[in-house]
Design an enzyme around this catalytic site. Structure first.
Site, PDB file in Angstrom:
ATOM      1  N   GLY A  87     -15.876  -2.090  -6.131  1.00  0.00           N
ATOM      2  CA  GLY A  87     -15.933  -2.244  -7.578  1.00  0.00           C
ATOM      3  C   GLY A  87     -15.191  -1.132  -8.264  1.00  0.00           C
ATOM      4  CD  GLU A  88     -10.316   0.404 -10.630  1.00  0.00           C
ATOM      5  OE1 GLU A  88      -9.580   1.298 -11.071  1.00  0.00           O
ATOM      6  OE2 GLU A  88      -9.901  -0.588 -10.011  1.00  0.00           O
ATOM      7  N   GLY A  89     -14.633   0.647 -12.449  1.00  0.00           N
ATOM      8  CA  GLY A  89     -14.832   0.683 -13.890  1.00  0.00           C
ATOM      9  C   GLY A  89     -13.799   1.577 -14.532  1.00  0.00           C
ATOM     10  N   GLY A  90     -13.997   1.847 -15.799  1.00  0.00           N
ATOM     11  CA  GLY A  90     -13.013   2.648 -16.506  1.00  0.00           C
ATOM     12  C   GLY A  90     -12.985   4.092 -16.064  1.00  0.00           C
ATOM     13  N   GLY A  92     -14.433   5.247 -12.805  1.00  0.00           N
ATOM     14  CA  GLY A  92     -14.577   5.528 -11.392  1.00  0.00           C
ATOM     15  C   GLY A  92     -14.409   4.296 -10.543  1.00  0.00           C
ATOM     16  CB  VAL A  94     -18.227   1.504  -6.708  1.00  0.00           C
ATOM     17  CG1 VAL A  94     -19.468   1.546  -5.803  1.00  0.00           C
ATOM     18  CG2 VAL A  94     -18.589   1.989  -8.109  1.00  0.00           C
ATOM     19  CE  LYS A 110     -18.703   4.896 -11.508  1.00  0.00           C
ATOM     20  NZ  LYS A 110     -19.478   4.215 -12.572  1.00  0.00           N
ATOM     21  CG  ASP A 203     -22.408   0.769 -19.900  1.00  0.00           C
ATOM     22  OD1 ASP A 203     -22.316  -0.096 -20.794  1.00  0.00           O
ATOM     23  OD2 ASP A 203     -21.566   0.908 -19.004  1.00  0.00           O
TER      24      ASP A 203
END
Length: 777
Positions: A87-90, A92, A94, A110, A203
């Site tokens: 997974g990826e967010g703004g 970091g 994972v 992460k 969040d």
């Protein structure tokens, strides 16, 4: 707004978009003709995503999470072998990783993206990890470790949750309304647990609430607790941005106070709003405001929507949903949803956080009531509503009763029992309306009009003088209007309590209580309010037995009206327990206080002022029991909670600071204690009138705990004599404490040989001690 603030805001939103085209479109609209601003933001994006080649013109084409550091296959911190990105967010990426020591297991790792000050962020992460480590809830993914890679990029190690977002789980399995709400209650329980540990998520959204299966039982797991919080604290000047306002969270799930950038502290009620958005999505198939529409509407329009636009009722949204759509299949739109669940959802989504559910437990409790066919607190508890609820919960009994009741009804038609009930309700409503009108008229004529420039009776009157005059005029002005008089006297008594005018507070409270009991009855909400304030007065007077009795009676009335687990009776019971504990030895008092603390955290919230009082009392017991560091920790906890809830200069903050000063004095750390006492005194003088009891008591504590043990007798004598006129002429509690401190200084100074100034002080001290007022009135 400064340029750096604007750059920061645009960057954080652009980095979350999924394609170069979306980013370009967003920046074109947000930056307009400001090409320089757009170039600066694109440069920041290039720094963040250099390895991924995300922006047009960057090498690499599509983003590859593993390319950010090339960590797949490597071992991080000597014990985490990175297996694959998941997974990826703004901020970091994972990865799934294999932990090799001290135990072997699969974990989620992460890694924060490049571009931040690792030393500062790691320090924040470590503090956050310590807080998160205290959490032990089956519905929260545990944070296991934190550190930094060889390249200095911070990382978190979390429990690996093999699940899917809660909304996706509900849609794929076509869960009915009851099953969805049952999952939601578990999520609320997890959020409440975190709030009790002082952690705000900030969040909450479906992607951060995964559902996994334990056998056949679906178990929601909240992930990323505290990570966003650690990331978004103001950073140092070594980061890309300095001193920026922060726009945190995911827009579709973001509370109005998060979106407004108004400077209003974000507290646990922001998470309540996000839970409301999640509940809305679970029962309708989508959030109140679509994420893409929000981002596409432009920056200011998005804020305006979140802060001002009211969401559509869930039942209305569901009726408009496409028939048979997978995300709402299994949910039927019926009258119950329209009437009750609408109100629960909309209460959680209130723009004004004061009107939301105060705790996640409160929201969960109402959902459980809905599921169990019980009255919900979001629904006005009218008689018709309560009877309808009773009928649905006991349908068979009601049907049977109706069969027998037909004969009775025919016989009782002339009795007009229902008409009598209606007339009684109408009488109550008229009485309440008349009382409200009388209160309003009294406040205008007796208190507010004398303060206006066109007042000819007493021009230039001060607020205090107008208040005193209005208080004195109550008997004449409100004669024959008992409930209006009771309401006014309760309000005035609260003001007198704040002014430490105990005698006038007592006069008003006793009269209000007599009027309430005579004209409204015992089982009335305002009767409970008067009793609660009477208990508060007895606390100020150190009359613990009387305070306990008043709070117990208030709790019984509130439980009868609201139910035993409603915050109102829970708070009153906790106050009764606090005063009961003050009468007990420490070993018996601590269990009483601990039980009260557990109830408050479960039904009200950790930051409530009564819960802070409970913790402070536990701290005082630790101090008396020779455990100063445990006491210090509790006082620091209450200071932090009060600061977050009420602000830096609140009475709760100052009281906790004073308790910390007392702790240092008991440890013999007099310099620290003296500095702390004087700091509290200076802060109180900014917020309280001159000579207020709290300021005087603080000065007396400093004298007794700091000056006398250090034999600073001349300084102590000066403090006491400066307070003499106010203390001797003031209220009994201050006078008694002043006299006791006077005796302590006199005996201590004499025991250590006196001195040149001792004779003068002794003569004045003895004259005060021998005066008729010395014994108090």
């Amino acid at each position: 707004m400064s340029n750096s603030n604007r750059e920061k805001e645009l960057f954080e939103h652009a980095v979350e978009l999924d394609s170069p085209a979306e980013r370009a479109g967003f920046l074109k609209e947000a930056c307009g003709a400001d090409l320089d601003l757009r170039q600066r933001v694109e440069a920041l994006l290039a720094v963040s995503d250099a390895a991924a080649g995300f922006l047009p013109g960057q090498p690499g084409g599509a983003r590859d999470p593993s390319s950010a550091e090339g960590v797949v296959g490597k071992t991080i911190a000597g014990r985490y072998k990175v297996l694959e990105p998941i997974g990826e967010g703004g901020f970091g990426v994972v990865y799934m990783a294999e932990q090799t020591a001290p135990i072997r297991r699969r974990v989620a790792l992460k890694i924060i993206k490049p571009g931040m000050d690792s030393r500062q962020v790691i320090g924040r992460f470590e503090a956050e990890r310590q807080a998160l480590a205290m959490m032990n809830d089956p519905n929260i993914a545990q944070v296991l470790d934190a550190g930094a890679t060889e390249k200095g990029h911070p990382f978190f190690v979390m429990e690996l949750v093999r699940g899917i977002p809660i909304t996706q789980f509900c849609a794929e399995r076509e869960l009915d309304l009851e099953a969805r709400l049952t999952l939601f209650v578990k999520v609320c329980s997890a959020v409440q647990h975190a709030h009790q540990k002082g952690i705000i998520h900030r969040d909450l959204k479906p992607a951060n609430i995964l559902v996994t299966l334990h056998g056949e039982e679906p178990v929601p797991k909240v992930i990323d607790f505290g990570i966003a919080k650690a990331m978004h604290e103001p950073l140092t000047d070594k980061t890309l941005f300095t001193h920026f306002q922060q726009f945190l969270g995911t827009p579709a799930y973001m509370s109005p106070e998060q979106a407004s950038l108004s400077g209003l502290d974000v507290d646990t009620r922001s998470d309540i709003y996000s839970l409301g958005v999640l509940l809305y999505e679970l029962v309708t198939g989508g959030p109140p405001f679509d994420a893409k529409s929000l981002l596409g509407s432009g920056w200011e329009a998005m804020r305006k929507t979140l802060c001002e636009r009211e969401p559509e009722r869930p039942s209305t949204r569901l009726r408009r949903a496409t028939h048979g759509a997978a995300n709402v299949r299994g949910i039927r739109c019926h009258a119950r949803l329209a009437r009750e669940l609408d109100l629960i959802v909309l209460k959680a989504l209130e723009k004004d956080r004061e009107r939301r559910y105060p705790t996640a437990n409160g929201l969960a409790a109402d959902v459980r009531r809905f599921l169990q066919q019980e009255p919900v607190t979001a629904m006005p508890p009218s008689l018709t509503y309560q009877l309808a609820k009773l009928g649905r919960r006991h349908r068979k009994a009601v049907v049977t009763g109706m069969a027998f009741g037909v004969v009775l009804l025919m016989a009782a038609l002339t009795g007009t029992g229902l008409a009598i009930r209606a007339r009684q309700a109408e009488t109550v409503a008229i009485r309440e309306a008349e009382a409200a009108r009388n209160v309003s008229e009294f406040l205008w004529k007796e208190l507010l009009r004398p303060l206006t420039p066109w007042s000819h009776t007493n021009p230039g009157v001060s607020l205090k003088a107008a208040f005193d005059a209005a208080s004195d005029s109550i008997p004449a002005r409100l004669q024959g209007q008992p409930l209006a008089e009771a309401a006014i006297r309760l309000s005035f008594a609260r003001a007198h309590l704040g002014l430490a005018e105990w005698d006038r507070a007592e006069t008003n409270l006793m009269r209000a209580l007599a009027l309430q009991r005579a004209h409204a009855g015992t089982w009335d909400e305002r009767t409970a309010d008067v009793l609660f304030q009477a208990g508060t007065l007895r606390e100020f007077q150190s009359r613990w037995v009387d305070a306990e009795a008043a709070f117990e009676e208030a709790a019984a009335i509130r439980a009868q009206i609201f139910g035993p687990d409603h915050p109102e009776p829970v708070v009153a019971r906790a106050k009764a327990a606090l005063n009961r504990a003050r009468q007990l030895p420490a070993d018996r008092a601590e269990p009483v206080l601990s039980r009260a603390s557990e109830d408050l955290m479960r039904f009200v919230g950790a930051a409530h002022h009564v819960h802070r009082s409970i913790l402070n009392r536990l701290g005082e017991l630790h101090l008396k029991g020779g455990r100063p560091e445990q006491a210090w920790d509790l006082f620091e906890q209450t200071r932090r909670l009060a600061q977050e809830e009420e602000g830096d200069l609140s009475s709760g903050v100052l009281w906790s600071l004073e308790l910390k000063a007392r702790t240092r004095a008991h440890q013999g750390r007099y310099a620290e204690a003296d500095h702390a006492f004087q700091e509290v005194e200076a802060l109180r003088k900014q917020t309280l009138r001159a000579g207020h009891d709290l300021t005087l008591k603080g000065q007396l504590l400093r004298t007794e705990l700091v000056l006398v043990p250090q034999r600073r007798f001349e300084e102590a004598a000066t403090v006491l004599l400066d307070l003499a006129d106010v203390a001797v002429g003031g209220q009994s509690t201050v006078r008694a404490e002043w006299m006791g401190t006077l005796e302590a200084v006199l005996s201590g100074w004499q025991e250590h040989g006196g001195g040149p100034e001792f004779e003068t002080f002794r003569d004045r001290a003895l004259s005060y001690l021998a005066a008729p007022t010395a014994g108090g009135r």
